[in-house]
Design a protein around this motif. Structure first.
Motif, PDB file in Angstrom:
ATOM      1  N   SER A  44       5.551 -72.511  57.751  1.00  0.00           N
ATOM      2  CA  SER A  44       6.296 -72.639  56.499  1.00  0.00           C
ATOM      3  C   SER A  44       6.398 -71.257  55.848  1.00  0.00           C
ATOM      4  O   SER A  44       5.596 -70.368  56.143  1.00  0.00           O
ATOM      5  CB  SER A  44       5.579 -73.599  55.554  1.00  0.00           C
ATOM      6  N   PRO A  45       7.350 -71.085  54.935  1.00  0.00           N
ATOM      7  CA  PRO A  45       7.437 -69.803  54.223  1.00  0.00           C
ATOM      8  C   PRO A  45       6.135 -69.428  53.509  1.00  0.00           C
ATOM      9  O   PRO A  45       5.761 -68.259  53.485  1.00  0.00           O
ATOM     10  CB  PRO A  45       8.579 -70.027  53.226  1.00  0.00           C
ATOM     11  N   GLU A  46       5.441 -70.412  52.979  1.00  0.00           N
ATOM     12  CA  GLU A  46       4.175 -70.140  52.302  1.00  0.00           C
ATOM     13  C   GLU A  46       3.120 -69.644  53.285  1.00  0.00           C
ATOM     14  O   GLU A  46       2.346 -68.727  52.974  1.00  0.00           O
ATOM     15  CB  GLU A  46       3.659 -71.396  51.582  1.00  0.00           C
ATOM     16  N   GLU A  47       3.062 -70.255  54.471  1.00  0.00           N
ATOM     17  CA  GLU A  47       2.112 -69.813  55.498  1.00  0.00           C
ATOM     18  C   GLU A  47       2.439 -68.399  55.959  1.00  0.00           C
ATOM     19  O   GLU A  47       1.543 -67.568  56.126  1.00  0.00           O
ATOM     20  CB  GLU A  47       2.147 -70.751  56.700  1.00  0.00           C
ATOM     21  N   ILE A  48       3.718 -68.143  56.175  1.00  0.00           N
ATOM     22  CA  ILE A  48       4.152 -66.814  56.611  1.00  0.00           C
ATOM     23  C   ILE A  48       3.742 -65.772  55.581  1.00  0.00           C
ATOM     24  O   ILE A  48       3.191 -64.724  55.922  1.00  0.00           O
ATOM     25  CB  ILE A  48       5.673 -66.795  56.866  1.00  0.00           C
ATOM     26  N   LYS A  49       3.994 -66.079  54.322  1.00  0.00           N
ATOM     27  CA  LYS A  49       3.644 -65.137  53.254  1.00  0.00           C
ATOM     28  C   LYS A  49       2.146 -64.850  53.252  1.00  0.00           C
ATOM     29  O   LYS A  49       1.735 -63.690  53.187  1.00  0.00           O
ATOM     30  CB  LYS A  49       4.086 -65.705  51.907  1.00  0.00           C
ATOM     31  N   LYS A  50       1.329 -65.881  53.323  1.00  0.00           N
ATOM     32  CA  LYS A  50      -0.116 -65.689  53.307  1.00  0.00           C
ATOM     33  C   LYS A  50      -0.576 -64.837  54.486  1.00  0.00           C
ATOM     34  O   LYS A  50      -1.361 -63.899  54.316  1.00  0.00           O
ATOM     35  CB  LYS A  50      -0.841 -67.035  53.327  1.00  0.00           C
ATOM     36  N   ILE A  51      -0.085 -65.137  55.662  1.00  0.00           N
ATOM     37  CA  ILE A  51      -0.476 -64.382  56.861  1.00  0.00           C
ATOM     38  C   ILE A  51      -0.067 -62.919  56.732  1.00  0.00           C
ATOM     39  O   ILE A  51      -0.857 -62.012  57.008  1.00  0.00           O
ATOM     40  CB  ILE A  51       0.134 -65.022  58.126  1.00  0.00           C
ATOM     41  N   MET A  52       1.164 -62.684  56.310  1.00  0.00           N
ATOM     42  CA  MET A  52       1.655 -61.312  56.203  1.00  0.00           C
ATOM     43  C   MET A  52       0.917 -60.530  55.115  1.00  0.00           C
ATOM     44  O   MET A  52       0.628 -59.353  55.301  1.00  0.00           O
ATOM     45  CB  MET A  52       3.162 -61.299  55.967  1.00  0.00           C
ATOM     46  N   ASP A  64       8.100 -60.755  49.127  1.00  0.00           N
ATOM     47  CA  ASP A  64       9.188 -61.700  48.833  1.00  0.00           C
ATOM     48  C   ASP A  64      10.553 -61.028  48.973  1.00  0.00           C
ATOM     49  O   ASP A  64      11.473 -61.591  49.569  1.00  0.00           O
ATOM     50  CB  ASP A  64       9.039 -62.285  47.434  1.00  0.00           C
ATOM     51  N   LYS A  65      10.682 -59.823  48.444  1.00  0.00           N
ATOM     52  CA  LYS A  65      11.946 -59.092  48.524  1.00  0.00           C
ATOM     53  C   LYS A  65      12.281 -58.755  49.976  1.00  0.00           C
ATOM     54  O   LYS A  65      13.391 -58.999  50.441  1.00  0.00           O
ATOM     55  CB  LYS A  65      11.862 -57.818  47.687  1.00  0.00           C
ATOM     56  N   ASP A  66      11.318 -58.212  50.702  1.00  0.00           N
ATOM     57  CA  ASP A  66      11.550 -57.816  52.085  1.00  0.00           C
ATOM     58  C   ASP A  66      11.835 -59.019  52.985  1.00  0.00           C
ATOM     59  O   ASP A  66      12.703 -58.959  53.858  1.00  0.00           O
ATOM     60  CB  ASP A  66      10.359 -57.034  52.634  1.00  0.00           C
ATOM     61  N   TYR A  67      11.120 -60.109  52.771  1.00  0.00           N
ATOM     62  CA  TYR A  67      11.325 -61.317  53.581  1.00  0.00           C
ATOM     63  C   TYR A  67      12.710 -61.906  53.317  1.00  0.00           C
ATOM     64  O   TYR A  67      13.401 -62.296  54.258  1.00  0.00           O
ATOM     65  CB  TYR A  67      10.217 -62.329  53.286  1.00  0.00           C
ATOM     66  N   SER A  68      13.128 -61.917  52.071  1.00  0.00           N
ATOM     67  CA  SER A  68      14.467 -62.418  51.750  1.00  0.00           C
ATOM     68  C   SER A  68      15.539 -61.569  52.428  1.00  0.00           C
ATOM     69  O   SER A  68      16.506 -62.101  52.977  1.00  0.00           O
ATOM     70  CB  SER A  68      14.699 -62.416  50.238  1.00  0.00           C
ATOM     71  N   PHE A  70      15.147 -59.781  55.143  1.00  0.00           N
ATOM     72  CA  PHE A  70      15.048 -60.026  56.585  1.00  0.00           C
ATOM     73  C   PHE A  70      15.793 -61.307  56.959  1.00  0.00           C
ATOM     74  O   PHE A  70      16.557 -61.331  57.930  1.00  0.00           O
ATOM     75  CB  PHE A  70      13.564 -60.117  56.981  1.00  0.00           C
ATOM     76  N   LEU A  71      15.606 -62.366  56.178  1.00  0.00           N
ATOM     77  CA  LEU A  71      16.303 -63.622  56.453  1.00  0.00           C
ATOM     78  C   LEU A  71      17.809 -63.463  56.291  1.00  0.00           C
ATOM     79  O   LEU A  71      18.581 -64.050  57.071  1.00  0.00           O
ATOM     80  CB  LEU A  71      15.781 -64.738  55.556  1.00  0.00           C
ATOM     81  N   LEU A  72      18.245 -62.679  55.323  1.00  0.00           N
ATOM     82  CA  LEU A  72      19.675 -62.414  55.162  1.00  0.00           C
ATOM     83  C   LEU A  72      20.240 -61.712  56.395  1.00  0.00           C
ATOM     84  O   LEU A  72      21.347 -62.045  56.849  1.00  0.00           O
ATOM     85  CB  LEU A  72      19.943 -61.572  53.917  1.00  0.00           C
ATOM     86  N   LEU A  73      19.495 -60.778  56.943  1.00  0.00           N
ATOM     87  CA  LEU A  73      19.937 -60.106  58.163  1.00  0.00           C
ATOM     88  C   LEU A  73      20.036 -61.085  59.326  1.00  0.00           C
ATOM     89  O   LEU A  73      21.016 -61.083  60.075  1.00  0.00           O
ATOM     90  CB  LEU A  73      18.985 -58.966  58.526  1.00  0.00           C
TER      91      LEU A  73
END
Length: 82
Positions: A44-52, A64-68, A70-73
């Motif tokens: 999940s996005p929450e799990e990804i955030k915690k791991i990263m 949050d900014k970088d992940y957003s 990355f997903l846009l790309l």
């Protein structure tokens, strides 16, 4: 909302991404590879955030900014299932 990479997208261990539908290929850095692996694992996005945040020297706001971005790309290159 879980993010999914299209199943036909080929991703090598070295960061080469190939989209067989378009014939396009891209390379990503090791951080991008870690994100791709977590997405492919169905995290999940929450799990990804915690791991990263645990694995990299960044804060929640920057992540949050970088992940957003990355997903846009990934969306822009038509690599995600919507």
């Amino acid at each position: 909302m879980k993010i999914k990479i299209k199943p036909d997208i080929a991703i090598s261990e070295t960061g080469l991404i190939f989209n067989p539908r378009t014939g396009e290929s891209f390379t990503i850095n090791p951080v991008g590879m870690d994100l791709i692996k977590l997405i492919r694992q169905g995290r999940s996005p929450e799990e990804i955030k915690k791991i990263m945040l645990d694995d990299y020297d960044t804060d929640a706001e920057n992540f949050d900014k970088d992940y957003s971005e990355f997903l846009l790309l990934l969306r822009g290159y038509n690599l995600l299932e919507e």
